[in-house]
Scaffold this active site. Structure first.
Site, PDB file in Angstrom:
ATOM      1  N   GLY A 144       0.843  -1.201   0.000  1.00 15.38           N
ATOM      2  CA  GLY A 144       0.000   0.000   0.000  1.00 15.38           C
ATOM      3  C   GLY A 144       0.874   1.244   0.000  1.00 15.38           C
ATOM      4  O   GLY A 144       1.097   1.874  -1.033  1.00 15.38           O
ATOM      5  N   GLU A 371      -4.250   7.995  -1.380  1.00 16.25           N
ATOM      6  CA  GLU A 371      -3.325   8.978  -1.971  1.00 16.25           C
ATOM      7  C   GLU A 371      -2.178   9.296  -1.011  1.00 16.25           C
ATOM      8  O   GLU A 371      -1.681  10.427  -0.977  1.00 16.25           O
ATOM      9  CB  GLU A 371      -4.062  10.268  -2.325  1.00 16.25           C
ATOM     10  CG  GLU A 371      -5.170  10.089  -3.334  1.00 16.25           C
ATOM     11  CD  GLU A 371      -4.658  10.109  -4.751  1.00 16.25           C
ATOM     12  OE1 GLU A 371      -3.435  10.246  -4.927  1.00 16.25           O
ATOM     13  OE2 GLU A 371      -5.482   9.970  -5.663  1.00 16.25           O
TER      14      GLU A 371
HETATM   15  P1  TGC Z   1      11.466   7.274  -3.811  1.00 11.20           P
HETATM   16  O1  TGC Z   1      12.784   6.566  -3.912  1.00 11.20           O
HETATM   17  O2  TGC Z   1      11.338   8.421  -2.881  1.00 11.20           O
HETATM   18  O3  TGC Z   1      11.016   7.769  -5.270  1.00 11.20           O
HETATM   19  C1  TGC Z   1      11.062   6.912  -6.395  1.00 11.20           C
HETATM   20  C2  TGC Z   1      11.128   7.784  -7.636  1.00 11.20           C
HETATM   21  O4  TGC Z   1       9.928   8.557  -7.719  1.00 11.20           O
HETATM   22  C3  TGC Z   1      10.239   9.974  -7.688  1.00 11.20           C
HETATM   23  N1  TGC Z   1       9.178  10.615  -6.911  1.00 11.20           N
HETATM   24  C4  TGC Z   1       8.211  11.319  -7.468  1.00 11.20           C
HETATM   25  N2  TGC Z   1       7.973  11.655  -8.744  1.00 11.20           N
HETATM   26  C5  TGC Z   1       6.885  12.385  -9.006  1.00 11.20           C
HETATM   27  N3  TGC Z   1       6.024  12.762  -8.048  1.00 11.20           N
HETATM   28  C6  TGC Z   1       6.206  12.440  -6.751  1.00 11.20           C
HETATM   29  N4  TGC Z   1       5.326  12.791  -5.823  1.00 11.20           N
HETATM   30  C7  TGC Z   1       7.356  11.681  -6.411  1.00 11.20           C
HETATM   31  N5  TGC Z   1       7.842  11.172  -5.258  1.00 11.20           N
HETATM   32  C8  TGC Z   1       8.966  10.516  -5.579  1.00 11.20           C
HETATM   33  C9  TGC Z   1      11.600  10.036  -7.031  1.00 11.20           C
HETATM   34  O5  TGC Z   1      12.282  11.207  -7.396  1.00 11.20           O
HETATM   35  C10 TGC Z   1      12.266   8.799  -7.579  1.00 11.20           C
HETATM   36  O6  TGC Z   1      12.654   9.048  -8.915  1.00 11.20           O
HETATM   37  P2  TGC Z   1      13.983   8.362  -9.535  1.00 11.20           P
HETATM   38  O7  TGC Z   1      14.052   8.927 -10.916  1.00 11.20           O
HETATM   39  O8  TGC Z   1      15.085   8.783  -8.624  1.00 11.20           O
HETATM   40  O9  TGC Z   1      13.728   6.877  -9.503  1.00 11.20           O
HETATM   41  O10 TGC Z   1      10.362   6.160  -3.530  1.00 11.20           O
HETATM   42  P3  TGC Z   1      10.055   5.300  -2.225  1.00 11.20           P
HETATM   43  O11 TGC Z   1       9.872   3.902  -2.665  1.00 11.20           O
HETATM   44  O12 TGC Z   1      11.068   5.593  -1.137  1.00 11.20           O
HETATM   45  O13 TGC Z   1       8.622   5.823  -1.766  1.00 11.20           O
HETATM   46  C11 TGC Z   1       8.401   7.114  -1.395  1.00 11.20           C
HETATM   47  C12 TGC Z   1       6.936   7.274  -0.893  1.00 11.20           C
HETATM   48  C13 TGC Z   1       6.676   6.453   0.365  1.00 11.20           C
HETATM   49  C14 TGC Z   1       6.778   8.740  -0.564  1.00 11.20           C
HETATM   50  C15 TGC Z   1       5.954   6.835  -2.004  1.00 11.20           C
HETATM   51  O14 TGC Z   1       6.034   5.478  -2.243  1.00 11.20           O
HETATM   52  C16 TGC Z   1       4.521   7.170  -1.652  1.00 11.20           C
HETATM   53  O15 TGC Z   1       4.072   8.292  -1.922  1.00 11.20           O
HETATM   54  N6  TGC Z   1       3.723   6.215  -1.075  1.00 11.20           N
HETATM   55  C17 TGC Z   1       2.310   6.398  -0.854  1.00 11.20           C
HETATM   56  C18 TGC Z   1       1.540   5.532  -1.827  1.00 11.20           C
HETATM   57  C19 TGC Z   1       0.289   6.205  -2.324  1.00 11.20           C
HETATM   58  O16 TGC Z   1       0.078   7.403  -2.172  1.00 11.20           O
HETATM   59  N7  TGC Z   1      -0.570   5.437  -2.944  1.00 11.20           N
HETATM   60  C20 TGC Z   1      -1.741   5.977  -3.546  1.00 11.20           C
HETATM   61  C21 TGC Z   1      -2.428   4.956  -4.422  1.00 11.20           C
HETATM   62  S1  TGC Z   1      -3.624   5.674  -5.518  1.00 11.20           S
HETATM   63  C22 TGC Z   1      -4.886   6.132  -4.549  1.00 11.20           C
HETATM   64  O17 TGC Z   1      -4.872   6.066  -3.379  1.00 11.20           O
HETATM   65  C23 TGC Z   1      -6.047   6.651  -5.293  1.00 11.20           C
HETATM   66  S2  TGC Z   1      -7.393   7.076  -4.307  1.00 11.20           S
HETATM   67  C24 TGC Z   1      -8.216   7.923  -5.490  1.00 11.20           C
HETATM   68  C25 TGC Z   1      -9.540   8.432  -5.084  1.00 11.20           C
HETATM   69  O18 TGC Z   1     -10.484   7.655  -4.908  1.00 11.20           O
HETATM   70  O19 TGC Z   1      -9.669   9.700  -5.061  1.00 11.20           O
HETATM   71  P1  FAD Z   2      -0.402   0.410   4.844  1.00  7.39           P
HETATM   72  O1  FAD Z   2       0.606   0.866   3.864  1.00  7.39           O
HETATM   73  O2  FAD Z   2      -0.403  -1.020   5.261  1.00  7.39           O
HETATM   74  O3  FAD Z   2      -0.251   1.311   6.158  1.00  7.39           O
HETATM   75  C1  FAD Z   2      -0.861   0.961   7.398  1.00  7.39           C
HETATM   76  C2  FAD Z   2      -0.426   1.987   8.449  1.00  7.39           C
HETATM   77  O4  FAD Z   2       0.991   1.963   8.580  1.00  7.39           O
HETATM   78  C3  FAD Z   2      -0.810   3.414   8.047  1.00  7.39           C
HETATM   79  O5  FAD Z   2      -1.205   4.128   9.201  1.00  7.39           O
HETATM   80  C4  FAD Z   2       0.499   3.990   7.518  1.00  7.39           C
HETATM   81  O6  FAD Z   2       0.574   5.391   7.684  1.00  7.39           O
HETATM   82  C5  FAD Z   2       1.510   3.275   8.389  1.00  7.39           C
HETATM   83  N1  FAD Z   2       2.831   3.185   7.745  1.00  7.39           N
HETATM   84  C6  FAD Z   2       3.146   2.513   6.604  1.00  7.39           C
HETATM   85  N2  FAD Z   2       4.441   2.694   6.300  1.00  7.39           N
HETATM   86  C7  FAD Z   2       4.952   3.507   7.272  1.00  7.39           C
HETATM   87  C8  FAD Z   2       6.242   4.078   7.515  1.00  7.39           C
HETATM   88  N3  FAD Z   2       7.274   3.875   6.674  1.00  7.39           N
HETATM   89  N4  FAD Z   2       6.391   4.835   8.614  1.00  7.39           N
HETATM   90  C9  FAD Z   2       5.347   5.085   9.443  1.00  7.39           C
HETATM   91  N5  FAD Z   2       4.119   4.579   9.271  1.00  7.39           N
HETATM   92  C10 FAD Z   2       3.926   3.811   8.195  1.00  7.39           C
HETATM   93  N6  FAD Z   2      -5.243   2.730  -4.414  1.00  7.39           N
HETATM   94  C11 FAD Z   2      -5.090   2.740  -5.766  1.00  7.39           C
HETATM   95  O7  FAD Z   2      -4.058   2.351  -6.290  1.00  7.39           O
HETATM   96  N7  FAD Z   2      -6.102   3.206  -6.562  1.00  7.39           N
HETATM   97  C12 FAD Z   2      -7.284   3.641  -6.058  1.00  7.39           C
HETATM   98  O8  FAD Z   2      -8.171   4.067  -6.817  1.00  7.39           O
HETATM   99  C13 FAD Z   2      -7.467   3.607  -4.640  1.00  7.39           C
HETATM  100  N8  FAD Z   2      -8.669   3.966  -4.113  1.00  7.39           N
HETATM  101  C14 FAD Z   2      -8.891   3.778  -2.777  1.00  7.39           C
HETATM  102  C15 FAD Z   2     -10.177   3.968  -2.263  1.00  7.39           C
HETATM  103  C16 FAD Z   2     -10.426   3.742  -0.907  1.00  7.39           C
HETATM  104  C17 FAD Z   2     -11.805   3.878  -0.384  1.00  7.39           C
HETATM  105  C18 FAD Z   2      -9.353   3.403  -0.041  1.00  7.39           C
HETATM  106  C19 FAD Z   2      -9.596   3.225   1.434  1.00  7.39           C
HETATM  107  C20 FAD Z   2      -8.077   3.212  -0.543  1.00  7.39           C
HETATM  108  C21 FAD Z   2      -7.833   3.375  -1.921  1.00  7.39           C
HETATM  109  N9  FAD Z   2      -6.579   3.102  -2.478  1.00  7.39           N
HETATM  110  C22 FAD Z   2      -6.397   3.140  -3.843  1.00  7.39           C
HETATM  111  C23 FAD Z   2      -5.508   2.550  -1.651  1.00  7.39           C
HETATM  112  C24 FAD Z   2      -4.764   3.571  -0.804  1.00  7.39           C
HETATM  113  O9  FAD Z   2      -3.920   4.354  -1.591  1.00  7.39           O
HETATM  114  C25 FAD Z   2      -3.984   2.798   0.277  1.00  7.39           C
HETATM  115  O10 FAD Z   2      -4.942   2.302   1.183  1.00  7.39           O
HETATM  116  C26 FAD Z   2      -2.969   3.679   0.976  1.00  7.39           C
HETATM  117  O11 FAD Z   2      -1.914   4.030   0.109  1.00  7.39           O
HETATM  118  C27 FAD Z   2      -2.388   2.999   2.231  1.00  7.39           C
HETATM  119  O12 FAD Z   2      -2.032   1.667   1.978  1.00  7.39           O
HETATM  120  P2  FAD Z   2      -2.544   0.509   2.973  1.00  7.39           P
HETATM  121  O13 FAD Z   2      -3.998   0.652   3.163  1.00  7.39           O
HETATM  122  O14 FAD Z   2      -2.031  -0.775   2.451  1.00  7.39           O
HETATM  123  O15 FAD Z   2      -1.870   0.827   4.371  1.00  7.39           O
END
Ligand code: TGC
Ligand code: FAD
Length: 393
Positions: A144, A371
């Site tokens: 995640g 996100e």
């Molecule tokens: P890290 O080594 O820091 O970065 C890897 C490469 O990515 C570049 N980068 C970015 N590029 C563009 N935008 C950003 N925000 C960027 N952040 C990092 C970075 O420069 C690097 O590039 P390169 O060329 O050197 O390879 O990566 P890491 O593996 O240490 O992870 C960093 C971390 C934890 C911040 C990242 O993995 C993260 O943001 N995790 C959170 C995952 C997340 O947000 N998932 C969302 C899934 S989608 C979703 O939730 C949709 S909900 C939609 C809805 O219903 O509205």
């Molecule tokens: P985890 O990563 O397992 O995290 C669990 C807890 O551990 C969290 O509190 C987190 O903050 C904490 N944690 C994790 N790593 C660390 C760290 N290094 N240090 C400190 N604390 C940490 N994803 C998509 O790709 N596309 C979508 O369209 C999408 N839609 C979504 C819609 C809904 C309704 C929801 C609930 C989620 C959706 N997501 C989607 C997924 C969402 O992006 C993930 O749930 C989110 O990124 C967190 O991942 P996880 O739930 O596996 O939590």
């Protein structure tokens, strides 16, 4: 649901910072939400049904790809207009905003930025009109917050790619026509692929029993030896930075959206506090309730200023990922705290579906998680200011 009497708070006269076009776009979205979303959203949430009939209206108010150039069917608007549309839609419901931001920032954006001309022409106009709905598959059951560990992979079979793996928690997946899916090639490099409904081995089961975002459809993406045509690979960017770049756009929209949810909770609580009589006086006359309301409008105003400035920077292409991350974290946290306080001002009435607050509060529990969780965004700011990543060993 009670009649929609929403009046948007603008304590620092922020309308003065908007152009006529911003206000026109914002007001059209606001009116649409009042007319189309408010009357049906409570039942949709109670029934855990995504109100699909809203898709046409979302397209009409420019919610699908407002910033996409007109030549590809988008509205060609600036980033502040995009934010204002997200704000107004989330004032109605975070789940409806989810559909719009996934379509715009997580499906149209990668096709525009990382796709080739043929892909842009094929998909963008239909996504803008709502003829096609998309979803975005990054999160997996075991990955995640750390998407870099993803296990979904594809293999080059000569005339096509073979895709295997699974994505979880995917907004819109149960009804989406296409999915932008992030997967690793044989060398372990992350690429984006466009997977279409109907491809053999591709299924999208819905995730049930959510207490949050009940009016949004969430599900899985399962790939069991799916043959993906080679022309469906997004050719212009690879690596984790590609999906993270899309998240920048979506997180920006969420920063605005959360203000909408907070404004609705504040406005509802303020009106209720002035009308509800206890101890012979409106509860708004009690200092404790005034403190709550005063703190709410202060936090909303600060978030409005932060986000407007971020919009200016984004228009100038100067906004950094870390700045966007800060706004997403701050504004969602602010909105969730306001929803909790506003719910208390309504007493028992606050737990009913006669008012929007409890629905916003439950929705925001997802918004503070997806996100990038609140904690992950704190660590992104920490990394930015110290230069040290807490994610790396
Ligand atoms: P890290 O080594 O820091 O970065 C890897 C490469 O990515 C570049 N980068 C970015 N590029 C563009 N935008 C950003 N925000 C960027 N952040 C990092 C970075 O420069 C690097 O590039 P390169 O060329 O050197 O390879 O990566 P890491 O593996 O240490 O992870 C960093 C971390 C934890 C911040 C990242 O993995 C993260 O943001 N995790 C959170 C995952 C997340 O947000 N998932 C969302 C899934 S989608 C979703 O939730 C949709 S909900 C939609 C809805 O219903 O509205
Ligand atoms: P985890 O990563 O397992 O995290 C669990 C807890 O551990 C969290 O509190 C987190 O903050 C904490 N944690 C994790 N790593 C660390 C760290 N290094 N240090 C400190 N604390 C940490 N994803 C998509 O790709 N596309 C979508 O369209 C999408 N839609 C979504 C819609 C809904 C309704 C929801 C609930 C989620 C959706 N997501 C989607 C997924 C969402 O992006 C993930 O749930 C989110 O990124 C967190 O991942 P996880 O739930 O596996 O939590």
């Amino acid at each position: 649901m009670a009649q929609d009497l929403f009046q948007a708070p603008d304590y620092y006269l922020l309308d003065d910072l908007l152009t006529e076009e911003h206000k026109l776009v914002r007001d059209a979205a606001r009116e649409w939400v009042k007319r189309e979303v408010t009357p049906i959203i409570e039942d949709a949430a109670q029934d855990a049904k995504f109100p699909k009939h809203l898709l046409n209206g979302l397209a009409e108010i420019g919610a699908f790809g407002s910033f996409i150039p007109e030549e590809y069917g988008g509205a060609g608007l600036d980033q502040i207009s995009y934010g204002l549309i997200m704000q107004e839609i989330e004032r109605g419901d975070s789940g409806i905003r989810s559909t719009a931001s996934v379509q715009s920032s997580l499906v149209m954006y990668p096709i525009l930025k990382y796709g080739n001309e043929e892909q842009r022409q094929k998909y963008l106009p239909k996504l803008a009109s709502g003829e096609l709905i998309g979803c975005f598959g990054l999160t997996e059951p075991n990955h995640g917050s750390n998407p870099s560990g993803m296990e979904t992979k594809f293999k080059d079979m000569g005339d096509h790619f073979l895709l295997n793996g699974a994505k979880l928690w995917i907004s819109n997946s149960p009804f989406a026509d296409i999915a932008v899916v992030w997967a690793k090639n044989e060398e372990g490099r992350i690429h984006g692929l466009i997977v279409e409904r109907g491809m053999e081995g591709f299924s999208t089961p819905e995730t049930h029993h959510k207490w949050s975002l009940r009016a949004s459809a969430t599900g899985e993406l399962i790939f069991d030896n799916v043959k993906v045509p080679k022309e469906n690979l997004l050719p212009n960017k690879s690596g984790l930075g590609a999906p993270l770049g899309c998240l920048d756009s979506a997180r920006y929209g969420i920063a605005w959206g959360a203000i909408g949810a907070a404004m609705d909770c504040y406005d509802t609580a303020l009106r209720y506090a002035k009308e509800r009589i206890q101890f012979g006086k409106p509860i708004a006359s009690f200092q404790l309730q005034q403190k709550k309301l005063a703190e709410m409008i202060t936090e909303i105003t600060k978030a409005q200023l932060l986000t407007w400035r971020l919009g200016v920077l984004k228009n100038e292409e100067r906004a950094t990922s870390a700045q966007i991350s800060m706004a997403k974290r701050n504004n969602v946290d602010m909105a969730l705290k306001i929803a909790r306080e506003a719910r208390q001002i309504l007493g028992a009435m606050g737990i009913t579906g006669d008012y929007s607050i409890m629905r916003h509060m439950m929705n925001l529990e997802s918004v503070i998680t997806y996100e990038g969780t609140h904690d992950i965004h704190l660590l992104i700011t920490g990394m930015d200011i110290t230069g040290i990543s807490a994610f790396k060993n």
